[in-house]
Motif scaffolding. Structure first.
Motif, PDB file in Angstrom:
ATOM      1  N   ARG A 892     -21.155 -14.127  14.413  1.00 55.00           N
ATOM      2  CA  ARG A 892     -21.578 -14.257  13.287  1.00 55.00           C
ATOM      3  C   ARG A 892     -22.804 -13.421  12.960  1.00 55.00           C
ATOM      4  N   GLY A 893     -22.738 -12.156  13.459  1.00 60.02           N
ATOM      5  CA  GLY A 893     -23.644 -11.100  13.044  1.00 60.02           C
ATOM      6  C   GLY A 893     -23.521 -10.689  12.079  1.00 60.02           C
ATOM      7  N   ILE A 894     -24.617  -9.932  11.343  1.00 61.93           N
ATOM      8  CA  ILE A 894     -24.376  -9.373   9.883  1.00 61.93           C
ATOM      9  C   ILE A 894     -23.199  -8.389   9.666  1.00 61.93           C
ATOM     10  N   SER A 895     -23.198  -7.460  10.703  1.00 61.46           N
ATOM     11  CA  SER A 895     -21.969  -6.489  10.567  1.00 61.46           C
ATOM     12  C   SER A 895     -20.535  -7.103  10.818  1.00 61.46           C
ATOM     13  N   ASP A 896     -20.678  -8.075  11.742  1.00 61.65           N
ATOM     14  CA  ASP A 896     -19.374  -8.722  11.350  1.00 61.65           C
ATOM     15  C   ASP A 896     -18.946  -9.605  10.279  1.00 61.65           C
ATOM     16  N   LEU A 897     -20.073 -10.316   9.591  1.00 64.13           N
ATOM     17  CA  LEU A 897     -19.755 -10.803   8.505  1.00 64.13           C
ATOM     18  C   LEU A 897     -19.441  -9.919   7.405  1.00 64.13           C
ATOM     19  N   GLY A 898     -19.953  -8.783   7.479  1.00 63.09           N
ATOM     20  CA  GLY A 898     -19.594  -7.935   6.316  1.00 63.09           C
ATOM     21  C   GLY A 898     -18.305  -7.448   6.422  1.00 63.09           C
ATOM     22  N   ASN A 899     -17.748  -7.360   7.629  1.00 65.32           N
ATOM     23  CA  ASN A 899     -16.520  -6.840   7.818  1.00 65.32           C
ATOM     24  C   ASN A 899     -15.344  -8.029   7.535  1.00 65.32           C
ATOM     25  N   LEU A 900     -16.025  -9.234   7.822  1.00 62.63           N
ATOM     26  CA  LEU A 900     -14.864 -10.563   7.357  1.00 62.63           C
ATOM     27  C   LEU A 900     -14.912 -10.548   5.882  1.00 62.63           C
ATOM     28  N   VAL A 901     -15.954 -10.168   5.158  1.00 61.17           N
ATOM     29  CA  VAL A 901     -15.890  -9.894   3.817  1.00 61.17           C
ATOM     30  C   VAL A 901     -14.863  -8.999   3.300  1.00 61.17           C
ATOM     31  N   LEU A 902     -14.936  -8.030   3.780  1.00 61.78           N
ATOM     32  CA  LEU A 902     -13.814  -6.622   3.546  1.00 61.78           C
ATOM     33  C   LEU A 902     -12.406  -7.115   3.859  1.00 61.78           C
ATOM     34  N   ALA A 903     -12.371  -7.791   5.191  1.00 63.57           N
ATOM     35  CA  ALA A 903     -10.929  -8.289   5.548  1.00 63.57           C
ATOM     36  C   ALA A 903     -10.298  -9.259   4.477  1.00 63.57           C
ATOM     37  N   TYR A 904     -11.079 -10.194   4.057  1.00 69.00           N
ATOM     38  CA  TYR A 904     -10.417 -11.063   3.066  1.00 69.00           C
ATOM     39  C   TYR A 904     -10.100 -10.341   1.633  1.00 69.00           C
ATOM     40  N   ALA A 905     -11.140  -9.371   1.531  1.00 69.67           N
ATOM     41  CA  ALA A 905     -10.812  -8.624   0.384  1.00 69.67           C
ATOM     42  C   ALA A 905      -9.510  -7.801   0.271  1.00 69.67           C
ATOM     43  N   ALA A 906      -9.231  -7.307   1.403  1.00 64.84           N
ATOM     44  CA  ALA A 906      -8.023  -6.441   1.515  1.00 64.84           C
ATOM     45  C   ALA A 906      -6.801  -7.208   1.624  1.00 64.84           C
ATOM     46  N   MET A 907      -6.942  -8.720   1.840  1.00 67.42           N
ATOM     47  CA  MET A 907      -5.557  -9.284   2.039  1.00 67.42           C
ATOM     48  C   MET A 907      -4.911  -9.489   0.456  1.00 67.42           C
ATOM     49  N   PRO A 908      -5.437  -9.652  -0.411  1.00 67.57           N
ATOM     50  CA  PRO A 908      -6.876 -10.119  -0.890  1.00 67.57           C
ATOM     51  C   PRO A 908      -6.584 -11.736  -0.948  1.00 67.57           C
ATOM     52  N   ARG A 909      -7.878 -12.264  -0.482  1.00 70.05           N
ATOM     53  CA  ARG A 909      -7.980 -13.720  -0.553  1.00 70.05           C
ATOM     54  C   ARG A 909      -9.360 -14.051  -1.119  1.00 70.05           C
ATOM     55  N   THR A 910      -9.477 -14.249  -2.433  1.00 65.39           N
ATOM     56  CA  THR A 910     -10.739 -14.309  -2.980  1.00 65.39           C
ATOM     57  C   THR A 910     -11.495 -15.417  -2.803  1.00 65.39           C
TER      58      THR A 910
END
Length: 977
Positions: A892-910
């Protein structure tokens, strides 16, 4: 009876002041300053000057009495000191006697003396007692024994830096740089022993300021400045007129007293601040006034004394002492100077005693009894001290040179046999006192570590040279090497004595050596110059020459001239092949020139020669640690602490090895033991703090690092480490302040520049980040992490060609650098070079399959190219970051949370992307990291247009916080990548 009356000492001082004759204008000028407010006093530096015998010391004593009468605290320094440290020590002792102790300086001086003794013990041959010493870092250099006061610190990254992990080198560089000697317990101690003036003067000034707050004036007197000036000039000037060591309170006055003018090269720009008090011989009126005060009123007697004395104050006082009633009692004007001094003394036994007591350089009651033959006067030391030409200070006294010199000449010429016998007897007496001080004699170097023993030995050497210059010169020159082993200050005292013996005995060869060595000690590197001179003509035996080469080798090592040091160490080992101490010295120099295998061989041989040498085991353990051979390092350090259970440095070094090996509990236990043994061990506190930080215990980490900085206010490494803890805990301003302070203290601190650059990058301050990364690269051209970070910053700033150039260089330096491959892959994607991007990201994932960011970027590129596997990459991001169904796992580090946002956006799963963004914002990212996520979402739309609706929603929420200042934990740490 109420109140406290004056002491006997005060009554004596009053009586002597009331009888003081002459120098009224000088006293008036000084007293006028004492009556002013400090801020109104223009005069603060007085220089009393004039020829020998003119009364400078007498005037100084009167000025000191006047200052004390005005409520001032005073300190007096004369030529009994041989360096700045001894001057500060003398002042501290006198202040304490006046109820104004310099407490912090006293503690630091005590630590300095203890560390010097421990360092000295480290060079004693095998089998000698090593009381309280501490072992060396192999990248360090033993320098305490050669007294390189003010020497530059030895670079500490060492020969094995390339073999270590970059983060390890960066984080430990300041520690390793500080551990310069096997017998220094910490970086603090090394600085204190190698640069005592630099370390002690700020403490001296701070204590002086505290005393000055409680008293109207503080006055420092520096007498016999013609002798001490060359040693103290620059320091006194810097203390008075610069802020190099700190600020001097306005109510501190300084009085210098010497024969000549101040050195124009040193004081040229500041001579306008000096109040010059030149002294000449008495005027006739002043001389007559003194004679009248002594009871000499007969005009004919007065005329004879004025003629004989030349109105020199010392001689006027001496000739008037017996209160002669007619001219015949004064003596014939053609009589010898000695007859003039002793004419008033009619008892032959007392005359003989006065002459005999001219032979010693200094007198106390024991020396007086040893010098005097006649039992009739052996208990009359008080009588001798009362003579007008005997200068008394703190229970010890000596003859004024104006009197002593002709007395010595008379005895040397008229009674040469007695001269030789008396000096030989005094030498034997001092030798007996040396034996008594040294104890059982089982430790050859023990005496040299005892200040009183050294004083007896110095006087023994002087009298041997006076008794038989030819026979004693060789041993005296050899003794200079032993003196140098105790520091340059001790060597100066021995050389000064050698020169004086040559002059007093009229021994041309001895005087010549004294003059040449005095000139050598005025060279920029006095130790090297003196040892070189001794090696070129001292005619030593094999052991003596070996010691000379070893000492010069240590001096070269301390000045980073390792190749020259190795020449000397090699020569020493040719002379004494089986010397463990020289082998240990050479191992450190070999390590510094990247000859690690040979360094290890030397330590192996040292341990073979001396199996119980804790010094050699600790040195070898440190060498193994630097090379990353942690099991071998631990084995050697275990043996070192087994041999010496109170070995604080060895515990701390073992703690650092355990920390680097990932054994945090063992590391903490070792650091706890180190600080238990050494409660002011700054490096151990700092390293323990770093261990706590790695274990995510920020409160404990900060407590230890705060303590390290409290113990040593210029501890750059501790400031840098504390900055890292602040950054990880989200205290962004505090982190920047600590990194800035670390860089201020250590302008070549590569790691601190990198860390501050990372904070600037996370804050979105790209120009400042690029400047810090650039400086780090300038200082360390093979710093792969800095190239990668600068490349990442250039990418964020839209400077893609520059970014690719930096990332190419980072990968060239570290072919398995996953982070650099990932950053180059992203840069290639932004340039539309998808095949190149995929190749880089394949490499990044291959090296670091658990990297959330690399999995995300590879998924985006695969989907943009229409290749299978993209969904597996993005799903892997979710698996790595999101907690499992049972609540376990997840990052749950900030960098990992940011990458999680990007991964869901790329799927995309709003919906999931919005939830992840809430978690990201809830972690309070720094503005640079929020802006970085905005940029990443924008570039995602260019690669995957189908993500645009989700991205638009997310960007709307992000725009509200993108400019909000907030700290964060950031990307990979400098050097770690």
């Amino acid at each position: 009876m109420s109140g406290r009356g004056p002491s006997r000492q005060e009554l004596i001082r009053r009586r002597r002041r009331s009888g003081f004759v002459g120098r009224s204008s000088e006293l008036a000028s000084f007293n006028e300053v004492l009556r002013q407010a400090p801020e109104d006093a223009v005069q603060f530096l007085f220089h009393v000057r004039g020829p020998s015998g003119v009364g400078k010391s007498t005037l100084v004593r009167q000025l000191e009495s006047a200052a004390r009468e005005a409520g001032a605290v005073t300190g007096y320094v004369d030529d009994s000191v041989t360096d700045v440290v001894e001057a500060m020590q003398a002042v501290a002792g006198q202040f304490a006697q006046q109820g104004a102790p310099l407490k912090s300086l006293g503690r630091q001086l005590s630590t300095y003396r203890q560390r010097r003794h421990e360092a000295d013990a480290g060079a004693v041959v095998a089998g000698e007692e090593r009381a309280g010493a501490a072992p060396p870092s192999p990248v360090g250099v033993v320098a305490s024994r050669i007294g390189l006061v003010g020497a530059a610190m030895v670079p500490g990254v060492g020969a094995l830096a390339g073999a270590l992990d970059a983060n390890q080198v960066a984080a430990g560089a300041e520690q390793l740089k500080g551990m310069l000697s096997a017998r220094f317990r910490s970086h603090d101690d090394a600085q204190l022993v190698l640069s005592p003036v630099r370390a002690l003067t700020p403490v001296f000034l701070q204590d002086l300021a505290e005393v000055a707050q409680r008293h109207s004036w503080v006055v420092l007197f520096f007498d016999t400045y013609e002798r001490t000036g060359p040693l103290l000039d620059n320091w006194i000037r810097d203390v008075l007129v610069s802020d190099r060591y700190g600020e001097l309170p306005a109510n501190v006055l300084v009085v210098l007293a010497g024969q000549g003018r101040l050195d124009a090269q040193c004081w040229g720009d500041w001579l306008d601040l000096v109040t010059d008090l030149p002294l000449e011989v008495f005027t006739e009126d002043e001389a007559r006034q003194l004679l009248a005060a002594k009871g000499v009123t007969d005009e004919h007697v007065t005329e004879v004394i004025l003629h004989l004395s030349g109105r020199l104050p010392l001689l006027v006082s001496t000739l008037a002492e017996a209160r002669p009633s007619d001219a015949a009692e004064v003596g014939d004007p053609s009589g010898t100077a000695v007859e003039r001094f002793l004419k008033w003394e009619t008892q032959p036994a007392r005359r003989a005693a006065a002459l005999a007591c001219a032979l010693p350089q200094e007198l106390d009651e024991d020396v007086y009894r040893a010098a005097v033959d006649d039992e009739e006067v052996r208990e009359l030391f008080g009588w001798l001290r009362s003579l007008s030409f005997v200068i008394d200070r703190s229970g010890r006294c000596h003859y004024h040179d104006v009197v002593r010199t002709p007395m010595l000449r008379l005895q040397r010429r008229q009674w040469p046999t007695r001269w030789q016998q008396q000096h030989a007897r005094l030498a034997d007496t001092f030798a007996q006192w040396c034996t008594r001080r040294a104890g059982d004699g089982t430790a050859p170097d023990r005496g040299w570590r005892d200040e009183r023993w050294r004083e007896h030995r110095l006087q023994e050497t002087y009298h041997r040279l006076c008794a038989d210059p030819r026979q004693a010169l060789g041993p005296a020159l050899r003794e200079l090497l032993d003196a140098y082993g105790q520091g340059t200050a001790v060597l100066r005292r021995w050389v000064r004595t050698l020169l004086r013996a040559g002059q007093d005995a009229d021994a041309e060869e001895v005087r010549g050596w004294g003059e040449r060595l005095t000139a050598a000690l005025n060279e920029p590197e006095p130790g090297v110059a003196a040892v070189t001179l001794l090696l070129s003509g001292g005619k030593f035996d094999r052991e003596g020459r070996a010691l000379g080469h070893r000492l010069r080798g240590q001096a070269h090592s301390a000045a980073d001239r390792y190749e020259q040091a190795l020449v000397d160490y090699d020569q020493a080992l040719l002379l004494v092949p089986d010397s463990p101490s020289v082998l240990c010295d050479r191992s450190r120099a070999l390590l510094a020139v990247q000859r690690g295998a040979e360094a290890l061989a030397d330590l192996d041989r040292a341990i073979e020669l001396e199996p119980d040498d804790d010094l050699a085991f600790a040195s070898r353990g440190e060498l193994h640690r630097l090379a990353g051979r942690y099991p071998e390092a631990l084995a050697d350090l275990d043996r070192a602490v087994e041999l010496r259970p109170d070995y604080a440095w060895a515990f701390a070094s073992r703690g650092e090895t355990n920390r680097l090996a990932g054994r945090d509990p063992e590391a903490l236990a070792d650091f706890d033991r180190a600080v238990e043994l050494e409660p002011e061990y700054a490096w151990a506190f700092g390293s323990r703090g770093q261990t706590h930080a790695a274990a995510h215990r920020p409160a404990e980490a900060l407590a230890d690092l705060d303590r390290a900085i409290e113990l040593r206010s210029d501890y750059a490494w501790a400031f840098g480490s504390r900055g890292e803890v602040h950054a990880a805990a989200g205290r962004y301003p505090e982190a920047l302040a600590d990194y800035g302070r670390a860089i201020e203290l250590k302008p070549d601190y590569v790691w601190a520049f990198g860390s501050r650059g990372e904070l600037h990058r996370l804050a979105g301050r790209y120009p400042e980040a690029l400047a810090d990364y650039g400086r780090a690269i300038e200082l360390k051209p093979d710093y792969a992490w800095a190239f990668a970070s600068r490349g990442e910053t250039n990418r964020l700033a839209g400077r893609y060609p520059e970014a690719l150039a930096d990332l190419d260089r980072a990968i060239e330096l570290r072919p398995d650098y996953a982070w650099a491959f990932g950053s180059r892959g992203l840069t290639n994607r932004l340039l539309g070079r998808y095949p190149e991007a995929l190749a880089d990201l394949d490499r990044a994932v291959g090296v670091s399959p658990g990297s959330v960011w690399h999995q995300y970027e590879r998924g985006v590129v695969l989907r943009a190219l229409g290749l299978p596997g993209w969904d597996a990459c993005l799903t892997r991001v979710v698996e790595l970051v999101e907690p499992g169904a049972d609540g376990s796992g997840g990052r749950r580090g900030i960098s990992d949370l940011g990458n999680l946002v990007l991964a869901y956006a790329a799927m995309p799963r709003t919906a999931e992307a919005g939830r992840a963004l809430g978690a990201f914002l809830g972690a309070a990212p720094p503005p640079g990291q929020a802006a970085e996520l905005q940029l990443a979402l924008t570039t995602l739309v260019r690669a995957l247009p189908e993500s645009a609706p989700t991205v638009e929603v997310l960007l709307g929420r992000l725009s509200e916080v993108a400019a909000r200042p907030a700290p964060g934990d950031g990307a990979p740490a400098p050097g770690g990548g």
